[in-house]
Scaffold this active site. Structure first.
Site, PDB file in Angstrom:
ATOM      1  N   ALA A  54      84.605  22.336  77.370  1.00 50.59           N
ATOM      2  CA  ALA A  54      84.172  23.745  77.441  1.00 50.59           C
ATOM      3  C   ALA A  54      82.659  23.941  77.548  1.00 50.59           C
ATOM      4  O   ALA A  54      82.208  25.016  77.945  1.00 50.59           O
ATOM      5  CB  ALA A  54      84.702  24.500  76.223  1.00 50.59           C
ATOM      6  N   MET A  68      81.621  22.947  84.590  1.00 50.77           N
ATOM      7  CA  MET A  68      82.866  23.616  84.987  1.00 50.77           C
ATOM      8  C   MET A  68      83.529  24.293  83.802  1.00 50.77           C
ATOM      9  O   MET A  68      83.971  25.444  83.898  1.00 50.77           O
ATOM     10  CB  MET A  68      83.821  22.592  85.619  1.00 50.77           C
ATOM     11  CG  MET A  68      83.476  22.199  87.025  1.00 50.77           C
ATOM     12  SD  MET A  68      83.508  23.597  88.163  1.00 50.77           S
ATOM     13  CE  MET A  68      85.253  23.936  88.221  1.00 50.77           C
ATOM     14  N   THR A 128      89.400  17.509  86.332  1.00 50.52           N
ATOM     15  CA  THR A 128      88.585  16.284  86.309  1.00 50.52           C
ATOM     16  C   THR A 128      89.047  15.337  87.408  1.00 50.52           C
ATOM     17  O   THR A 128      90.250  15.233  87.684  1.00 50.52           O
ATOM     18  CB  THR A 128      88.732  15.585  84.937  1.00 50.52           C
ATOM     19  OG1 THR A 128      88.573  16.554  83.916  1.00 50.52           O
ATOM     20  CG2 THR A 128      87.703  14.478  84.776  1.00 50.52           C
ATOM     21  N   THR A 129      88.098  14.633  88.016  1.00 52.52           N
ATOM     22  CA  THR A 129      88.412  13.708  89.111  1.00 52.52           C
ATOM     23  C   THR A 129      88.590  12.281  88.587  1.00 52.52           C
ATOM     24  O   THR A 129      88.554  12.049  87.382  1.00 52.52           O
ATOM     25  CB  THR A 129      87.302  13.769  90.168  1.00 52.52           C
ATOM     26  OG1 THR A 129      86.036  13.779  89.501  1.00 52.52           O
ATOM     27  CG2 THR A 129      87.426  15.019  91.007  1.00 52.52           C
ATOM     28  N   PHE A 186      89.580  23.087  93.394  1.00 53.27           N
ATOM     29  CA  PHE A 186      90.208  24.400  93.214  1.00 53.27           C
ATOM     30  C   PHE A 186      89.642  25.453  94.167  1.00 53.27           C
ATOM     31  O   PHE A 186      90.049  26.607  94.101  1.00 53.27           O
ATOM     32  CB  PHE A 186      90.019  24.886  91.769  1.00 53.27           C
ATOM     33  CG  PHE A 186      90.914  24.195  90.776  1.00 53.27           C
ATOM     34  CD1 PHE A 186      92.218  24.625  90.572  1.00 53.27           C
ATOM     35  CD2 PHE A 186      90.463  23.111  90.052  1.00 53.27           C
ATOM     36  CE1 PHE A 186      93.058  23.996  89.657  1.00 53.27           C
ATOM     37  CE2 PHE A 186      91.288  22.470  89.129  1.00 53.27           C
ATOM     38  CZ  PHE A 186      92.589  22.918  88.935  1.00 53.27           C
ATOM     39  N   HIS A 237      76.972  16.216  97.300  1.00 53.81           N
ATOM     40  CA  HIS A 237      77.026  16.854  95.980  1.00 53.81           C
ATOM     41  C   HIS A 237      75.680  16.849  95.273  1.00 53.81           C
ATOM     42  O   HIS A 237      74.760  16.106  95.634  1.00 53.81           O
ATOM     43  CB  HIS A 237      78.043  16.130  95.092  1.00 53.81           C
ATOM     44  CG  HIS A 237      79.466  16.525  95.361  1.00 53.81           C
ATOM     45  ND1 HIS A 237      80.213  15.964  96.366  1.00 53.81           N
ATOM     46  CD2 HIS A 237      80.272  17.441  94.751  1.00 53.81           C
ATOM     47  CE1 HIS A 237      81.421  16.510  96.371  1.00 53.81           C
ATOM     48  NE2 HIS A 237      81.485  17.418  95.407  1.00 53.81           N
ATOM     49  N   LYS A 260      76.379  14.511  89.505  1.00 55.52           N
ATOM     50  CA  LYS A 260      77.787  14.096  89.585  1.00 55.52           C
ATOM     51  C   LYS A 260      77.903  12.605  89.259  1.00 55.52           C
ATOM     52  O   LYS A 260      77.138  11.796  89.794  1.00 55.52           O
ATOM     53  CB  LYS A 260      78.332  14.390  90.991  1.00 55.52           C
ATOM     54  CG  LYS A 260      79.810  14.071  91.161  1.00 55.52           C
ATOM     55  CD  LYS A 260      80.347  14.645  92.460  1.00 55.52           C
ATOM     56  CE  LYS A 260      81.808  14.271  92.688  1.00 55.52           C
ATOM     57  NZ  LYS A 260      82.688  14.692  91.592  1.00 55.52           N
ATOM     58  N   GLY A 275      86.481  13.248  94.281  1.00 57.38           N
ATOM     59  CA  GLY A 275      87.947  13.272  94.276  1.00 57.38           C
ATOM     60  C   GLY A 275      88.479  13.974  95.509  1.00 57.38           C
ATOM     61  O   GLY A 275      89.514  13.583  96.072  1.00 57.38           O
ATOM     62  N   THR A 276      87.785  14.998  95.942  1.00 56.10           N
ATOM     63  CA  THR A 276      88.206  15.747  97.127  1.00 56.10           C
ATOM     64  C   THR A 276      88.169  14.851  98.368  1.00 56.10           C
ATOM     65  O   THR A 276      89.099  14.862  99.182  1.00 56.10           O
ATOM     66  CB  THR A 276      87.287  16.965  97.337  1.00 56.10           C
ATOM     67  OG1 THR A 276      87.198  17.675  96.102  1.00 56.10           O
ATOM     68  CG2 THR A 276      87.802  17.878  98.424  1.00 56.10           C
TER      69      THR A 276
HETATM   70  N1  NAI Z   1      88.820  20.191  90.622  1.00 54.76           N
HETATM   71  C1  NAI Z   1      87.716  20.888  90.946  1.00 54.76           C
HETATM   72  O1  NAI Z   1      87.775  21.908  91.661  1.00 54.76           O
HETATM   73  C2  NAI Z   1      86.406  20.439  90.423  1.00 54.76           C
HETATM   74  C3  NAI Z   1      86.346  19.272  89.714  1.00 54.76           C
HETATM   75  N2  NAI Z   1      85.178  18.884  89.163  1.00 54.76           N
HETATM   76  C4  NAI Z   1      85.263  17.703  88.315  1.00 54.76           C
HETATM   77  O2  NAI Z   1      85.296  18.156  86.967  1.00 54.76           O
HETATM   78  C5  NAI Z   1      84.725  17.166  86.119  1.00 54.76           C
HETATM   79  C6  NAI Z   1      83.665  17.817  85.255  1.00 54.76           C
HETATM   80  O3  NAI Z   1      82.586  18.213  86.048  1.00 54.76           O
HETATM   81  P1  NAI Z   1      81.338  18.962  85.402  1.00 54.76           P
HETATM   82  O4  NAI Z   1      81.806  20.141  84.618  1.00 54.76           O
HETATM   83  O5  NAI Z   1      80.365  19.140  86.492  1.00 54.76           O
HETATM   84  O6  NAI Z   1      80.815  17.832  84.381  1.00 54.76           O
HETATM   85  P2  NAI Z   1      79.937  18.044  83.059  1.00 54.76           P
HETATM   86  O7  NAI Z   1      79.368  16.705  82.735  1.00 54.76           O
HETATM   87  O8  NAI Z   1      79.031  19.214  83.200  1.00 54.76           O
HETATM   88  O9  NAI Z   1      81.030  18.425  81.945  1.00 54.76           O
HETATM   89  C7  NAI Z   1      81.890  17.527  81.326  1.00 54.76           C
HETATM   90  C8  NAI Z   1      82.090  18.014  79.900  1.00 54.76           C
HETATM   91  O10 NAI Z   1      83.093  17.208  79.292  1.00 54.76           O
HETATM   92  C9  NAI Z   1      82.670  16.944  77.966  1.00 54.76           C
HETATM   93  N3  NAI Z   1      83.385  15.784  77.461  1.00 54.76           N
HETATM   94  C10 NAI Z   1      83.084  14.464  77.652  1.00 54.76           C
HETATM   95  N4  NAI Z   1      83.956  13.708  76.981  1.00 54.76           N
HETATM   96  C11 NAI Z   1      84.833  14.552  76.374  1.00 54.76           C
HETATM   97  C12 NAI Z   1      85.969  14.370  75.546  1.00 54.76           C
HETATM   98  N5  NAI Z   1      86.393  13.135  75.205  1.00 54.76           N
HETATM   99  N6  NAI Z   1      86.639  15.453  75.102  1.00 54.76           N
HETATM  100  C13 NAI Z   1      86.212  16.693  75.429  1.00 54.76           C
HETATM  101  N7  NAI Z   1      85.147  16.938  76.206  1.00 54.76           N
HETATM  102  C14 NAI Z   1      84.474  15.869  76.679  1.00 54.76           C
HETATM  103  C15 NAI Z   1      81.171  16.749  78.081  1.00 54.76           C
HETATM  104  O11 NAI Z   1      80.520  16.872  76.816  1.00 54.76           O
HETATM  105  C16 NAI Z   1      80.816  17.884  79.036  1.00 54.76           C
HETATM  106  O12 NAI Z   1      80.576  19.087  78.335  1.00 54.76           O
HETATM  107  C17 NAI Z   1      84.228  16.061  87.053  1.00 54.76           C
HETATM  108  O13 NAI Z   1      85.198  15.040  87.124  1.00 54.76           O
HETATM  109  C18 NAI Z   1      84.098  16.763  88.393  1.00 54.76           C
HETATM  110  O14 NAI Z   1      84.225  15.887  89.479  1.00 54.76           O
HETATM  111  C19 NAI Z   1      84.037  19.607  89.293  1.00 54.76           C
HETATM  112  C20 NAI Z   1      84.024  20.750  90.020  1.00 54.76           C
HETATM  113  C21 NAI Z   1      85.211  21.266  90.655  1.00 54.76           C
HETATM  114  O1  LIG Z   2      81.601  17.130  90.483  1.00 52.34           O
HETATM  115  C1  LIG Z   2      81.670  18.151  91.212  1.00 52.34           C
HETATM  116  O2  LIG Z   2      80.787  18.999  91.249  1.00 52.34           O
HETATM  117  C2  LIG Z   2      82.861  18.330  92.021  1.00 52.34           C
HETATM  118  N1  LIG Z   2      83.850  17.496  91.882  1.00 52.34           N
HETATM  119  C3  LIG Z   2      85.089  17.553  92.535  1.00 52.34           C
HETATM  120  C4  LIG Z   2      85.293  16.311  93.380  1.00 52.34           C
HETATM  121  O3  LIG Z   2      84.887  15.225  92.965  1.00 52.34           O
HETATM  122  O4  LIG Z   2      85.913  16.415  94.440  1.00 52.34           O
HETATM  123  C5  LIG Z   2      85.313  18.841  93.276  1.00 52.34           C
HETATM  124  C6  LIG Z   2      84.074  19.408  93.915  1.00 52.34           C
HETATM  125  O5  LIG Z   2      83.730  18.616  94.998  1.00 52.34           O
HETATM  126  C7  LIG Z   2      82.948  19.504  92.911  1.00 52.34           C
END
Ligand code: NAI
Ligand SMILES: O=C(O)C1=N[C@H](C(=O)O)C[C@H](O)C1
Length: 250
Positions: A9, A13, A77-78, A108, A135, A139, A145-146
């Site tokens: 949280a 994201m 998460t990816t 998403f 990106h 990252k 992942g996309t």
């Molecule tokens: N599916 C989608 O549309 C998208 C996917 N992503 C993916 O989402 C993931 C997160 O991206 P961001 O938010 O940019 O990363 P971020 O590093 O800003 O956030 C990750 C969060 O997870 C927390 N965390 C780490 N270990 C944890 C645990 N064991 N339990 C609970 N929380 C924990 C961290 O403290 C941090 O607040 C990445 O894998 C990214 O590739 C990102 C954007 C879009």
């Molecule tokens: O880490 C990101 O920012 C993103 N991660 C996802 C991915 O790995 O595909 C989705 C998007 O590209 C943003």
């Protein structure tokens, strides 16, 4: 009201998801947890759906724990592999509630989901296809992942159409040709100022099709996350579902 908890949280994201859930009239934010918090606080009593956006190294164990706790999960998460998907399916088969759901989407944003869909449609018509993902430099995983998902979509479409290997005379490669996923070269750029972007290049003799998706802001992912929460909470998707395209009438 759908009761939603968020894991990760405090992240880029996760913090957007917290705000999106707060702003949704049919949802209520339950718990907002991050690293160090006790995941077992999330129960079927306080949560219908947990949204998980953490880091690739912990996501699988979080999802397995949440499934064992009887909660449905939407995962952004990816870093997912076929083996990890199998672990989730095994966990769901032993889940405490009947019909539990896990939904995982590499992206998403509607622009990225459509780019992936269009690439799958176009792939059989081109001799060559390569994927470039671009990106923000914070990252942690590459390729995205996309991009992995898109490469598999192209690979599957080419196989189904009976296409062979792509033309490529490269004899020396210090890494510049990128990672090969399902026969498709995937290239990753990390650049300050970028957010999340993907370009799919498809080529024939004398012509090129470029499909490009740009997420300039993380709010672009929120309608897809809320859609997934609504779909999963409807109970209509028991088991593991992968990809937002499964919820769209494409
Ligand atoms: N599916 C989608 O549309 C998208 C996917 N992503 C993916 O989402 C993931 C997160 O991206 P961001 O938010 O940019 O990363 P971020 O590093 O800003 O956030 C990750 C969060 O997870 C927390 N965390 C780490 N270990 C944890 C645990 N064991 N339990 C609970 N929380 C924990 C961290 O403290 C941090 O607040 C990445 O894998 C990214 O590739 C990102 C954007 C879009
Ligand atoms: O880490 C990101 O920012 C993103 N991660 C996802 C991915 O790995 O595909 C989705 C998007 O590209 C943003």
């Amino acid at each position: 009201m759908v009761k939603v908890s968020v894991v990760g949280a405090k992240g880029r994201m996760g913090s957007h998801v917290v705000e999106a859930v707060r702003g949704a009239s049919d949802m209520q934010l339950s718990l907002a947890l991050d690293a160090g918090d006790d995941l077992s606080a999330i129960t079927p009593g306080n949560t219908d759906v947990t949204v998980e956006f953490t880091v690739p190294s912990v996501s699988l164990s979080n999802v397995l724990a949440l499934v064992a706790q009887g909660v449905d999960v939407v995962v952004g998460t990816t870093g997912w592999t076929d083996e990890a998907f199998d672990r989730v399916r095994e966990a769901l088969a032993k889940a405490p509630r009947a019909g539990q759901s896990v939904f995982i989407a590499p992206n998403f944003a509607i622009s990225a989901v459509l780019a992936d869909h269009f690439a799958r449609i176009a792939a059989p018509y081109f001799e060559s296809a390569e994927v470039i993902e671009l990106h923000h430099p914070t990252k942690v995983d590459a390729p995205s992942g996309t991009a992995i998902h898109t490469a598999h979509a192209i690979g599957e479409a080419r196989r189904a159409a009976g296409l062979g290997e792509m033309p490529d005379a490269t004899q020396t490669d210090g890494g510049s040709r990128g990672q090969v996923i399902d026969g498709v070269h995937v290239h990753a750029v990390r650049l300050r100022g970028l957010n999340a972007h993907e370009e799919i290049l498809l080529g024939n003799a004398g012509e090129q099709l470029t499909i490009r998706a740009d997420s300039f802001d993380r709010i672009s992912f929120m309608p897809g996350v809320l859609l997934a929460v609504r779909k999963v909470s409807s109970g209509a998707y028991p088991g593991l579902t992968v990809g937002l395209d499964r919820f769209l009438d494409l």
